[in-house]
Write a protein that holds these residues in place. Structure first.
Motif, PDB file in Angstrom:
ATOM      1  N   ILE A 135     -76.416   6.468  11.946  1.00 14.46           N
ATOM      2  CA  ILE A 135     -75.737   7.730  12.248  1.00 14.46           C
ATOM      3  C   ILE A 135     -74.532   7.924  11.332  1.00 14.46           C
ATOM      4  O   ILE A 135     -74.377   8.983  10.705  1.00 14.46           O
ATOM      5  N   GLU A 136     -73.681   6.927  11.236  1.00 10.97           N
ATOM      6  CA  GLU A 136     -72.449   7.057  10.458  1.00 10.97           C
ATOM      7  C   GLU A 136     -72.725   7.309   8.986  1.00 10.97           C
ATOM      8  O   GLU A 136     -72.071   8.151   8.355  1.00 10.97           O
ATOM      9  N   GLN A 137     -73.702   6.604   8.425  1.00 10.83           N
ATOM     10  CA  GLN A 137     -73.967   6.777   6.998  1.00 10.83           C
ATOM     11  C   GLN A 137     -74.691   8.098   6.719  1.00 10.83           C
ATOM     12  O   GLN A 137     -74.525   8.678   5.640  1.00 10.83           O
ATOM     13  N   ALA A 138     -75.479   8.583   7.673  1.00 12.29           N
ATOM     14  CA  ALA A 138     -76.080   9.912   7.518  1.00 12.29           C
ATOM     15  C   ALA A 138     -74.993  10.984   7.528  1.00 12.29           C
ATOM     16  O   ALA A 138     -75.016  11.923   6.715  1.00 12.29           O
ATOM     17  N   ILE A 139     -74.035  10.863   8.438  1.00  8.72           N
ATOM     18  CA  ILE A 139     -72.915  11.811   8.487  1.00  8.72           C
ATOM     19  C   ILE A 139     -72.133  11.769   7.173  1.00  8.72           C
ATOM     20  O   ILE A 139     -71.762  12.810   6.610  1.00  8.72           O
ATOM     21  N   ASN A 140     -71.887  10.562   6.658  1.00  6.64           N
ATOM     22  CA  ASN A 140     -71.195  10.430   5.377  1.00  6.64           C
ATOM     23  C   ASN A 140     -71.947  11.154   4.262  1.00  6.64           C
ATOM     24  O   ASN A 140     -71.342  11.820   3.417  1.00  6.64           O
TER      25      ASN A 140
END
Length: 345
Positions: free
Chosen positions: A244-249
């Motif tokens: 999730i976090e790296q997709a948002i990034n």
């Protein structure tokens, strides 16, 4: 009463519907049509045998009933919301009417979803039809996520799915676990970091694949937003959090600021055209990005890939959602809410 029963039996016979077994049970007109369209394997088509689109607003004429009857299981699909739309609709109808026929038809649809899932957790666009690109694992138009969302509701007894036979719960939980594993495996890695997802993948190799000629292997923003939202519903694990976090990034790094995608009237032809228009208040994303260097890209009917929107044929420029603001709410509202809910810094 005897005359009513005879008429109901005749109607049920003509429509191919099992509702006669319900006698005078409460009925929902939309749900009754969904029963008629349901295929023998529990799924629904998006198109009939003559390629006409399934439209529940149309009256069930004799001609339409003949076409429905000729439509076989090769038309069973998750594309464009087919099958999951009907399962959800029938569950809602059961909540309102308590007509057991609707619940049984929905359960038959859930069984289809379980049978369509690959061992690796992916879902094809069509099942059992494997022609062309139909067997590919398909995130496109949220086909796989729509299926997993139905199973999520089954597993968690949500939104009326608590009425579903309890034997489906463990099956749904297992299917979700496989689906999450597939999602994590198919998140595209760029320079050691996760990015987002392609719209479809080879069902054997899990490599991003092409569907229609204007849908080349590429990162797909719209579908990736739905994938992230699905992951946000799941219990947090280190792998899910990272995904999730790296997709948002990735979304934050690859936005297109200062433009909007809108209809503009051509003063010469009088036709409405879709164009990129300078707008300092707008942020958008391309629908597709290059798998490695993140350049926005655009497919065309002749199987070519363009990197300038104005080079795309007029028909495709105006016939496809090449840009949109799909990740905006995800970034601004959903992601902060998810972090707060799970006490994530």
């Amino acid at each position: 009463m005897k005359r009513i029963a005879i008429v109901s039996s005749i109607a049920a016979f003509l429509l191919g519907s099992p509702c006669v077994a319900q006698g005078l049970a409460a009925k929902d007109s939309l749900a009754e049509k969904m029963l008629v369209y349901q295929l023998t394997n529990g799924a629904w088509p998006k198109q009939l045998v003559d390629k006409s689109v399934v439209d529940y607003k149309l009256p069930l004429t004799k001609e339409l009933l003949r076409k429905i009857k000729k439509t076989d299981i090769d038309h069973a699909t998750l594309d464009n919301g087919a099958t999951t739309r009907e399962i959800n609709g029938l569950i809602n109808a059961f909540k309102e009417t308590k007509n057991d026929v609707y619940l049984k038809a929905a359960e038959k649809g859930i069984s289809y979803l379980l049978s369509a899932q690959y061992d690796n957790g992916g879902f094809p666009q069509y099942y059992p039809n494997k022609s062309l690109y139909r067997a590919e694992i398909t995130y496109n138009d949220n086909a796989m996520i729509n299926a997993l969302m139905v199973l999520h509701h089954v597993a968690n007894k949500q939104l009326g799915f608590d009425a579903v036979n309890p034997t489906f719960i463990s099956k749904a939980q297992h299917a979700i676990a496989k689906g999450i594993a597939c999602i994590l495996k198919t998140q595209v890695i760029q320079d050691g970091e996760r990015s987002i997802w392609a719209a479809q993948y080879d069902e054997q190799t899990l490599i991003p694949a092409q569907a229609r000629k204007f849908e080349p292997p590429s990162l797909s923003t719209s579908e990736s937003v739905a994938i992230v939202r699905f992951l946000m519903l799941q219990p947090v694990t280190p792998e899910i959090q990272q995904a999730i976090e790296q997709a948002i990034n990735w979304f934050q790094r690859n936005d297109i600021e200062g433009y909007r995608f809108d209809h503009v009237k051509n003063t010469l032809t009088g036709k409405s055209e879709r164009k990129l228009i300078a707008d300092s208040s707008s942020t958008i994303w391309a629908r597709f990005y290059h798998l490695k260097d993140n350049r926005p890209l655009f497919g065309d009917r002749d199987n070519t890939v363009k990197y300038r929107f104005d080079e795309v044929s007029e028909e495709r420029r105006n016939g496809y959602a090449w840009f949109g603001n799909w990740p905006e709410k995800l970034i601004q509202k959903d992601y902060p809410k998810w972090k707060k809910q799970h006490h994530i810094q």
